[in-house]
Design an enzyme around this catalytic site. Structure first.
Site, short mmCIF file in Angstrom:
data_model
loop_
_atom_site.label_atom_id
_atom_site.label_comp_id
_atom_site.label_asym_id
_atom_site.label_seq_id
_atom_site.Cartn_x
_atom_site.Cartn_y
_atom_site.Cartn_z
N GLY A 118 0.40 -1.26 0.15
CA GLY A 118 -0.49 0.72 -0.29
C GLY A 118 0.77 1.03 -0.45
N ASN A 119 0.21 2.32 -0.34
CA ASN A 119 0.69 3.58 0.33
C ASN A 119 0.39 4.56 1.58
OD1 ASN A 119 -1.13 5.30 -0.84
ND2 ASN A 119 -0.31 4.02 -2.83
N ALA A 120 1.02 5.89 1.74
CA ALA A 120 0.61 6.74 3.02
C ALA A 120 -0.97 7.57 2.40
CB ALA A 120 2.04 7.22 3.02
N SER A 121 -1.09 7.47 0.88
CA SER A 121 -2.38 8.30 0.54
C SER A 121 -3.36 8.15 1.55
CB SER A 121 -2.31 8.22 -0.64
OG SER A 121 -3.72 8.80 -1.02
#
Ligand code: CTP
Length: 411
Positions: A214-217
């Site tokens: 995933g990512n930090a958005s």
């Protein structure tokens, strides 16, 4: 009363639908946000929530008719003095009375005397919402400049489900605050009639049934873009990857998981769009092989390597799909950090040329400067060489700056 509280005077109208109980939460949310709220229920709404509830929660006298405290002329004063009026729920009957200009109770009188922005949050059965009479009334009210939010899709009064549900109270509060935030009070309707598709949040690329990349958005910038576009009159579809917050009131939501899901949804939604904004953080890579069962710790060596495959560049594909036409107008976002080969703007200009979109909103994401924060600082680059620097501001103000740039360039 000081200037700040006058600017936050809100009338909360409550019409006679089962969702009237949710208006108590709207009232609480507005009060907690510092609004001075007067509740004006219709007589039929009192069958769902009584006067005592509104009086206790608002700390003010509450009336449904124009005769109570007539010496204060409430039917004129409330509408004239409000900074914003929100009706939640707005029933089919209330929508019809507002559209025809009837003034047979206090709420409809207030709506006629109002010179401030008016938001209606409809809630009714799907059949009533889709009835040509209601469609006509909603169109009349929108034409007149009222912000009529599309109802949410979901569970209705009984076991049935469909469009007609009151948007979540928190989202209604956010819509009111978005209107109050605008200086001058008038609603800018410069995106009226525009169909806008916005992607938001971060995609998740599965590795096995329980793990993903995933990512930090947080999705916050995309949500603010959607909310502000709705306030400015647009018809908005939010293609939502993983987000930490709820979508705004009044938009259609298409939920996606992976970059490939997002790609499919964006191609489908963009065919009929006037404007497309790619605010999502789309994963550039995905695990090459996805395990069908959970990968056991005992089945792998001490050091695990994870082969990754490239995901398609959705933004670039959407630009290519236009085949030289200028529609839809396409806005990209660029998360950049400077490095030894060039600064943030150097990389951003190269990205704008590579992606071929009309505008690129450039974010300096070095050292936690953008992700998850309520504010941001961006530069908006245009394909024509234009450059707008937007100083640090709330993400809602950043969103408005993006729409200003879109409106400037949209033919
Ligand atoms: N984007 C996309 N598809 C991808 C990756 C990004 O559509 N697979 C979109 C994003 O939504 C954003 C824009 O492209 O609008 C730029 O994203 P960014 O992460 O800054 O750039 P990348 O294309 O991923 O390039 P790089 O990571 O090399 O900077």
């Amino acid at each position: 009363m000081d200037d700040a509280s006058v600017a936050r005077r809100v009338v909360l109208g409550v019409a006679g639908g089962i969702a009237a109980y949710k208006a108590a939460e709207v009232l609480r949310g507005l009060t907690e946000a510092g609004c001075d709220v007067t509740v004006v229920p219709t007589r039929s709404s009192l069958a769902f929530v009584g006067l005592a509830t509104w009086q206790a929660l608002s700390g003010k006298p509450v009336a449904t008719d124009v005769w109570t405290n007539a010496h204060l002329v409430p039917h004129v004063r409330l509408g004239q003095e409000a900074a914003c009026i929100v009706v939640a729920p707005a029933t089919a009957d209330l929508v019809a009375r507002a559209a025809t200009g009837l003034a047979d109770d206090l709420l409809t009188n207030v709506l006629l005397t109002a010179r401030c922005p008016v938001i209606l949050a409809p809630a009714m059965h799907t059949e009533m919402w889709e009835h040509p009479a209601t469609r006509h009334n909603v169109a009349v009210l929108r034409e007149r400049g009222l912000l009529v939010l599309d109802p949410a899709v979901g569970r209705l009064t009984g076991a049935d489900s469909g469009p007609g549900r009151l948007p979540e109270p928190g989202a209604i509060v956010a819509a009111v605050l978005d209107v109050l935030r605008r200086r001058g009070g008038a609603l800018t309707r410069d995106l009226s009639g525009r169909r806008i598709v916005i992607s938001a949040g971060g995609t998740r690329e599965p590795w096995d049934p329980v793990r993903f990349l995933g990512n930090a958005s947080s999705g916050r910038q995309g949500v603010e873009l959607a909310r502000t576009a709705i306030t400015r009159g647009a018809e908005v579809t939010l293609v939502a990857a993983h987000m930490d917050l709820d979508p705004p009131a009044g938009c259609r939501v298409v939920t996606v998981g992976t970059a490939e899901d997002l790609r499919v949804a964006m191609h489908a939604e963009c065919a009929a769009a006037d404007v497309v904004v790619m605010a999502a953080a789309v994963a550039d890579f995905r695990p090459s092989v996805v395990g069908s069962s959970k990968i056991k710790r005992s089945a792998v060596a001490d050091e695990v390597s994870l082969p990754l495959a490239q995901n398609p560049d959705v933004l670039h594909e959407l630009v290519e799909a236009r085949r030289g036409s200028s529609s839809p107008f396409i806005v990209g976002f660029a998360a950049e950090t400077g490095d030894a080969t060039g600064d943030v703007l150097h990389h951003a200009r190269a990205k704008l040329a590579r992606k071929g979109c009309d505008l690129l909103v450039v974010n300096d994401v070095g050292e936690g400067r953008a992700f998850g924060r309520p504010d941001n600082e961006v530069v908006i680059l245009g394909r024509d060489g234009s450059r707008v620097d937007v100083p640090r501001a709330d993400k809602a103000d950043i969103a408005d700056a993006v729409w200003d740039a879109v409106v400037r360039d949209l033919v």
